[in-house]
Design an enzyme around this catalytic site. Sequence first.
Site, mmCIF file in Angstrom:
data_model
loop_
_atom_site.group_PDB
_atom_site.id
_atom_site.type_symbol
_atom_site.label_atom_id
_atom_site.label_comp_id
_atom_site.label_asym_id
_atom_site.label_seq_id
_atom_site.Cartn_x
_atom_site.Cartn_y
_atom_site.Cartn_z
ATOM 1 N N GLY A 49 0.810 -1.220 0.000
ATOM 2 C CA GLY A 49 0.000 0.000 0.000
ATOM 3 C C GLY A 49 0.844 1.270 0.000
ATOM 4 O O GLY A 49 0.332 2.360 0.222
ATOM 5 N N SER B 226 1.976 -5.404 -5.544
ATOM 6 C CA SER B 226 1.071 -6.329 -6.244
ATOM 7 C C SER B 226 1.620 -6.709 -7.621
ATOM 8 O O SER B 226 1.550 -7.876 -8.019
ATOM 9 C CB SER B 226 -0.332 -5.744 -6.355
ATOM 10 O OG SER B 226 -0.288 -4.445 -6.858
ATOM 11 N N ASP C 198 4.246 -0.829 -14.003
ATOM 12 C CA ASP C 198 4.720 -1.518 -12.798
ATOM 13 C C ASP C 198 5.213 -2.924 -13.113
ATOM 14 O O ASP C 198 6.280 -3.346 -12.655
ATOM 15 C CB ASP C 198 3.600 -1.590 -11.750
ATOM 16 C CG ASP C 198 3.042 -0.220 -11.417
ATOM 17 O OD1 ASP C 198 3.685 0.780 -11.797
ATOM 18 O OD2 ASP C 198 1.978 -0.156 -10.797
ATOM 19 N N TYR D 47 -8.718 5.908 -9.654
ATOM 20 C CA TYR D 47 -7.756 5.667 -10.734
ATOM 21 C C TYR D 47 -8.512 5.402 -12.035
ATOM 22 O O TYR D 47 -8.208 5.991 -13.078
ATOM 23 C CB TYR D 47 -6.885 4.459 -10.364
ATOM 24 C CG TYR D 47 -5.799 4.115 -11.355
ATOM 25 C CD1 TYR D 47 -4.496 4.553 -11.169
ATOM 26 C CD2 TYR D 47 -6.077 3.338 -12.488
ATOM 27 C CE1 TYR D 47 -3.490 4.229 -12.071
ATOM 28 C CE2 TYR D 47 -5.082 3.009 -13.391
ATOM 29 C CZ TYR D 47 -3.798 3.459 -13.180
ATOM 30 O OH TYR D 47 -2.806 3.139 -14.078
HETATM 31 C C1 GLA Z 1 -0.154 2.756 -10.809
HETATM 32 C C2 GLA Z 1 -0.440 1.914 -12.047
HETATM 33 C C3 GLA Z 1 0.531 2.230 -13.178
HETATM 34 C C4 GLA Z 1 0.636 3.723 -13.432
HETATM 35 C C5 GLA Z 1 0.826 4.491 -12.128
HETATM 36 C C6 GLA Z 1 0.756 5.980 -12.321
HETATM 37 O O1 GLA Z 1 1.067 2.399 -10.253
HETATM 38 O O2 GLA Z 1 -0.385 0.539 -11.751
HETATM 39 O O3 GLA Z 1 0.167 1.529 -14.343
HETATM 40 O O4 GLA Z 1 -0.465 4.187 -14.131
HETATM 41 O O5 GLA Z 1 -0.137 4.130 -11.150
HETATM 42 O O6 GLA Z 1 1.792 6.395 -13.125
#
Ligand code: GLA
Length: 380
Positions: free
Chosen positions: A117, A123, A167, A217
């Site tokens: 978190g 994740s 990520d 998001y």
């Molecule tokens: C999260 C998402 C990514 C990206 C970032 C913001 O980490 O998993 O794909 O969009 O936010 O840059």
Amino acid sequence: MIKKLQQAFRERFNKEPIIVGAPGRVNLIGEHTDYNNGFVLPGAVDKRIYVAIAPNNTNTINVFANQFNESYSFSIDVTEPHKGWMNYLLGVTYHIQQGGKKISGVDVMIDGDIPVGAGMSSSAALCSGFGFALNELFQLGLSRMDLAFIGQKTEHTFVGLQCGIMDQFASLHGKKGHVMKLDCRSLEYEYIPFDFPGYKIVLVNSMVSHSLAGSEYNVRRRQCEEGIAILKKHYPGINSLRDVEPAQLLQHQQELPPVVFDRCSYVVYEKERLLTGCEALSKNDLATFGKMMFATHEGLSKKYSVSCTELDFLVECAQHITGVAGARMMGGGFGGCTINIVQADAVETFTNKIRSAFNGLFKKTPEVYVTQVEDGVKIM
Ligand code: GLA
């Protein structure tokens, strides 16, 4: 931690595992740009999820998560999500097989030191590590990019987060001493040395868990798509905000709802900031790079509205501490960490000052992680 995990695995499952380490990530600049087909500049970090794994010659996957002291078993014939962290494993199992690959049962034990978190992508690391482990064990022939997409699809379908690819990509492709400039439209990437012995990448945890980020998001993603739909009427050639020039956006400002305009304008200018930042890095110019980071934070906070009081405070504070080249919130937002580029000999003062200022206002002490950029997923 690896030795302990190996020992615990032997005791629980009576066999020898292979152990895969999947890192979390930092992102220097280029936030909320991945799902807009833009550029990002992440690196893998020295904090990992460890997946100890061995086949069990059944059709069942037995998992034990050391951190949560929880176990869970499921059939490899996964059909739907369940809940919590298990969904990452269910999703990866499902999507690997959807791609026509054959696996059988495994025993798995998971541990790690990526704070959950905190916006460091624990994740994505879990998905990358588990996918990589299955790929190794059953010789599936999946590439690192295939595994990144499997992780992303898992987030989309088993978790409900319409994330981009940054990520998962970073956890799988990281390289020690380097960040990666990834073009999320073409998926081409280059390794850029991040070699500043006089500076450290310091993360400060706002201690606000960003678990609420999910729905907001997805809303940001939809707002960007709304902007594109309007602009596309004028410029049929554009397919994402990556293709939009600032002048084009400004010309049609009146047609966009104000909040949609703000979201789009943040993304369009973030591309410029990233390109300027990369240019600066190539000239070892951290001062300019740092300015871009502060400007990114301003945009994320005021135009993209994904920051929070604690993150804004941490960045504001950092801005006034000697030896800080740049600072901003990092990742999806609504909590998690700030990323700070700090002179090595100023890290201690920085840490003390920011901790005590934060504590004075919010009555909790932020965790501080001095990190370095490392290799991506690997067998340990
Ligand atoms: C999260 C998402 C990514 C990206 C970032 C913001 O980490 O998993 O794909 O969009 O936010 O840059």
